[in-house]
Design a protein around this motif. Sequence first.
Motif, PDB file in Angstrom:
ATOM      1  N   ALA B  19       0.829  -1.206   0.000  1.00  0.00           N
ATOM      2  CA  ALA B  19       0.000   0.000   0.000  1.00  0.00           C
ATOM      3  C   ALA B  19       0.866   1.259   0.000  1.00  0.00           C
ATOM      4  N   ASN B  39      -7.386   7.533  -5.923  1.00  0.00           N
ATOM      5  CA  ASN B  39      -7.936   6.670  -4.877  1.00  0.00           C
ATOM      6  C   ASN B  39      -7.140   5.384  -4.761  1.00  0.00           C
ATOM      7  N   GLY B  40      -6.851   5.001  -3.520  1.00  0.00           N
ATOM      8  CA  GLY B  40      -6.107   3.763  -3.308  1.00  0.00           C
ATOM      9  C   GLY B  40      -4.612   3.926  -3.504  1.00  0.00           C
ATOM     10  N   ALA B  41      -4.151   5.168  -3.634  1.00  0.00           N
ATOM     11  CA  ALA B  41      -2.724   5.402  -3.860  1.00  0.00           C
ATOM     12  C   ALA B  41      -1.906   5.140  -2.605  1.00  0.00           C
ATOM     13  N   GLY B  42      -2.549   5.139  -1.450  1.00  0.00           N
ATOM     14  CA  GLY B  42      -1.829   4.879  -0.208  1.00  0.00           C
ATOM     15  C   GLY B  42      -1.683   6.099   0.673  1.00  0.00           C
ATOM     16  N   LYS B  43      -2.421   7.158   0.392  1.00  0.00           N
ATOM     17  CA  LYS B  43      -2.295   8.398   1.165  1.00  0.00           C
ATOM     18  C   LYS B  43      -2.711   8.188   2.628  1.00  0.00           C
ATOM     19  N   THR B  44      -3.894   7.605   2.809  1.00  0.00           N
ATOM     20  CA  THR B  44      -4.367   7.377   4.177  1.00  0.00           C
ATOM     21  C   THR B  44      -3.428   6.421   4.914  1.00  0.00           C
TER      22      THR B  44
HETATM   23  N1  LIG Z   1      -6.230  -1.468   7.206  1.00  0.00           N
HETATM   24  C1  LIG Z   1      -6.098  -1.945   5.954  1.00  0.00           C
HETATM   25  N2  LIG Z   1      -6.163  -3.278   5.740  1.00  0.00           N
HETATM   26  C2  LIG Z   1      -6.031  -3.783   4.493  1.00  0.00           C
HETATM   27  N3  LIG Z   1      -5.851  -3.033   3.395  1.00  0.00           N
HETATM   28  C3  LIG Z   1      -5.789  -1.700   3.526  1.00  0.00           C
HETATM   29  C4  LIG Z   1      -5.923  -1.083   4.825  1.00  0.00           C
HETATM   30  N4  LIG Z   1      -5.833   0.254   4.667  1.00  0.00           N
HETATM   31  C5  LIG Z   1      -5.642   0.465   3.350  1.00  0.00           C
HETATM   32  N5  LIG Z   1      -5.620  -0.699   2.662  1.00  0.00           N
HETATM   33  C6  LIG Z   1      -5.384  -0.860   1.220  1.00  0.00           C
HETATM   34  O1  LIG Z   1      -4.250  -0.108   0.899  1.00  0.00           O
HETATM   35  C7  LIG Z   1      -4.423   0.570  -0.320  1.00  0.00           C
HETATM   36  C8  LIG Z   1      -4.242   2.050  -0.111  1.00  0.00           C
HETATM   37  O2  LIG Z   1      -5.342   2.569   0.596  1.00  0.00           O
HETATM   38  P1  LIG Z   1      -5.422   4.055   1.174  1.00  0.00           P
HETATM   39  O3  LIG Z   1      -4.167   4.356   1.881  1.00  0.00           O
HETATM   40  O4  LIG Z   1      -6.683   4.173   1.943  1.00  0.00           O
HETATM   41  O5  LIG Z   1      -5.533   4.912  -0.156  1.00  0.00           O
HETATM   42  P2  LIG Z   1      -5.949   6.425  -0.357  1.00  0.00           P
HETATM   43  O6  LIG Z   1      -6.120   7.058   0.975  1.00  0.00           O
HETATM   44  O7  LIG Z   1      -4.828   7.009  -1.135  1.00  0.00           O
HETATM   45  O8  LIG Z   1      -7.206   6.414  -1.146  1.00  0.00           O
HETATM   46  C9  LIG Z   1      -5.796   0.203  -0.822  1.00  0.00           C
HETATM   47  O9  LIG Z   1      -5.664  -0.820  -1.760  1.00  0.00           O
HETATM   48  C10 LIG Z   1      -6.516  -0.274   0.403  1.00  0.00           C
HETATM   49  O10 LIG Z   1      -7.475  -1.240   0.072  1.00  0.00           O
END
Ligand SMILES: Nc1ncnc2c1ncn2[C@@H]1O[C@H](COP(=O)(O)OP(=O)(O)O)[C@@H](O)[C@H]1O
Lengths: 328, 241, 289
Positions: B19, B39-44
């Motif tokens: 991620a 979306n899904g880039a790993g920001k969160t």
């Molecule tokens: N707690 C977690 N458990 C499993 N997969 C996760 C978790 N958090 C994020 N992911 C995965 O990591 C990837 C990045 O997610 P995220 O960081 O939320 O992206 P963004 O905030 O950029 O949209 C995604 O594919 C998401 O499904």
Amino acid sequence: MAMGRATRMLIGLMVALLLAPFIGNDYLVSVLILCLFNAYLAQAWNIMMGFAGQLSLGHALYVGLGAYAGGALFFHYGTPPWIGMIVGAAIAALVGGVIGFLGFRFGVKGVYFALLTIAFAEFTRILFDHFTWVGGSSGLYLPVVRADHDNLLLLRGRPAMFYYVILGLSAAVFLICHRILGSRLGYYWRAIREDQDAAQALGIDTFKAKMAAVMLSAALTAVGGVFYAFYTNTLYAESAFAMHRSIELILGAIIGGMGTLFGPILGAFLLTLLGELLTRLAENFGHGFEGVKQIGYGLILLVIIALRREGVWPRLAKRLGLDGEKAS
Amino acid sequence: MSALLAVDGISKSFRGLKAASAVSFELDAGAILGLIGPNGAGKTTVFNMIAGVFPPDEGRVRMDGRDITGKRPDQICRAGIGRTFQIVKPFGGLTVRENVIVGALASCKTVADAEREADRVLDLLGLADKARQPAHALTLPDRKCLEVARALATRPKLLLLDEVMAGLRPTETDRMVAIFRQLNRESGLTILLIEHVMRAVMALAQRIVVLNTGEVIATGTPEEIAADQKVRDCYLGEEAA
Amino acid sequence: MSPEFILGIAIAGTLTGAVYGLMALGLSAIFGVMRVVNFAHGEMMVGGMYIAYLLYKTMGLDPIMMLPVAALGLFVVGYLLQRYLVNYFIEVPEHVQFLLLLAVAMVFTNAFLMIFGPDARGVQLPYAFDSYNVGPLVIDKVRLIAAVIAVLIAALLGLFFAKTRTGKAIRACADNLTGAQVVGLDVKHLYAVTFGLGAACVGAGGALMLLLVDVHPHLTTDYTLLGFIIVIIGGLGSLPGALLGGVLIGLSEAFAGFFLAASMKSMFAFGLLILVLLFRPNGLLGRGA
Ligand SMILES: Nc1ncnc2c1ncn2[C@@H]1O[C@H](COP(=O)(O)OP(=O)(O)O)[C@@H](O)[C@H]1O
Ligand SMILES: [Mg+2]
């Protein structure tokens, strides 16, 4: 200083309760003792679930630990129950601390945590049933002295004395809850109850706060247990630690309103009076309808869960114009 | 002067899926940095590693020169980092004011102080008239606002904002932008902001880091980022499509 | 102590454990699909026992013959309970569900108490003391029959979920509720069927259990807790796990009953539960934490 409406009503209630033994007969006093005892326990449990959001379905464990600590010390060494309360509270806080530590550290959550509390309670019940120093399965009987003479130090005496003791304990636990709810710890607990992740992100050491809730709740419950031992004079592990005691203990708080200050008291009174009524009715209909009271409890719980999940107090408080003052 | 926040090669995998991989950036005190990406880039995920929700598989995070890698969220909050949640997490059963008081307790000695601080923050964010409502009754924009209020009440040196403007109306966005700009200018608040609303990022951020599939693909000023071909391909292109 | 003796205990424990497993299977299926923790599980078990008992008492029928009736009766109870009560509580916080089913449990237990009184009641079967001799081993006939039937029913339930349309639809609801709703599955009905089937397993388990022990109203809590212990040890929602957990508990009870006071046997079970909750929260067969 202007007195809040809630404070005035509370003082009125307290005066009424203080006078009750002068007005009512022994039967009324015995029912009120039961009401107050249940209110006390409901309030102590409410700290853990209502305030901090940690569901315990094994609180009979702490009732039993307190009862046996106070009872056994008195039985073997003649130790006054007031010291027994301190010892019982310390033991319960320790045991609660161990359960909390294991549960929180190992991430046992929600229903699993509730099952963990049940498992510990049941484990201890069987253990005490085989613990001969406290009488094992044949029970522990506290020596009874002449019933027309009150000894407050040793809690031996007439119902009215027990009534004032449990009234004092209930008032004390109410004040403790009131103080804590408005304090830093109270905010921490309620934040954890609502959303633990958010609480932690706001700098709350959730582990410590939850430990405080479990240990305080356990200790206060054990003090109630000591009272129970001295009031009933008879202890059986089967009944002191019983699962159904754990359940009955929480009903008052749920029916009255979890997380509120008055809810557990109101709920415990309603429930106890209803139970008493049902028992009387069943007796009048003859052949010992053992289950009637419990069925009544079950149905009430069902109705409350289905129709008024926040309990009866919040609505009533609004009616009485007290909602601004009800804590949470 | 060294950076306030230094993120040094942090990575995270979820069940084999990477991620975030070797993400690095620095943030000087008083700066506003934008973190963008599809979306899904790993920001969160990057946010969660900084905020201590989970530790990075590798790499370090330093705050004020202190290593905070692997610390708990509450410790990180006390180290001076406040955060909001992309999926808002209000204390639903508490009033709006009580929500913010909980945050303020992190920065105040007494409950009375915290109450005053909460009222100040509520005023600042225009939530004062909703202070007595239960938080679960708020609309989504107000909940986002409450997230910010709670985090601000902890008096952070660094504020992590995770898509707080998503779902806001343009006027509300402008107001938020103005508030952050004021906080940044007047109290020197450092901000790391994840944002989809490009208008807000361009208006606020002095520098921008772009993530794609867990990797940093570009870093620069808003103008440089807007002109970067790689970014246009993977991200801005997606917006236009 | 001879090895035959120990083996004998192990066999008896395993056989009883198979019946426990059948009971726990119902609990596990209900949780696996709806994420509902059925606190009234022991009540349903005891309900199955009483149905079998009544049929035996009034018509002199063998509980094994009456097993389908007990299962059917409990299916109806379970279906109605889910359809008209629990379905309205699928979305609420889990502790609320917990308390709801606790309330149901209180009503059931005490209804049993009022109807049947507190006394233990059992059946006397002509073959109660028959046994098979396998080499030096002695195997109780009743226990063997009960265990074989329990395993058969468990296999049938597994087949139902794997092969039938309804079974597949239920699995779809469990895997992806929104998806199931989108393709137009009648989720409320399927949930009710699941609860009914779970209850039917318990009912059948109850009828079989009546071959081994006498029934009284206060067994309810014991069986509810036993059910929780078993499914948590095996992994909540895992059907093979429930059987394995049942056998493990059956074994531990059998041995504890021999080597310690009989009344202490469930202490082992609770101790095991505590350890599993702490170290393998997803159960022995569950996926890692
Ligand atoms: N707690 C977690 N458990 C499993 N997969 C996760 C978790 N958090 C994020 N992911 C995965 O990591 C990837 C990045 O997610 P995220 O960081 O939320 O992206 P963004 O905030 O950029 O949209 C995604 O594919 C998401 O499904
Ligand atoms: Mg995100």
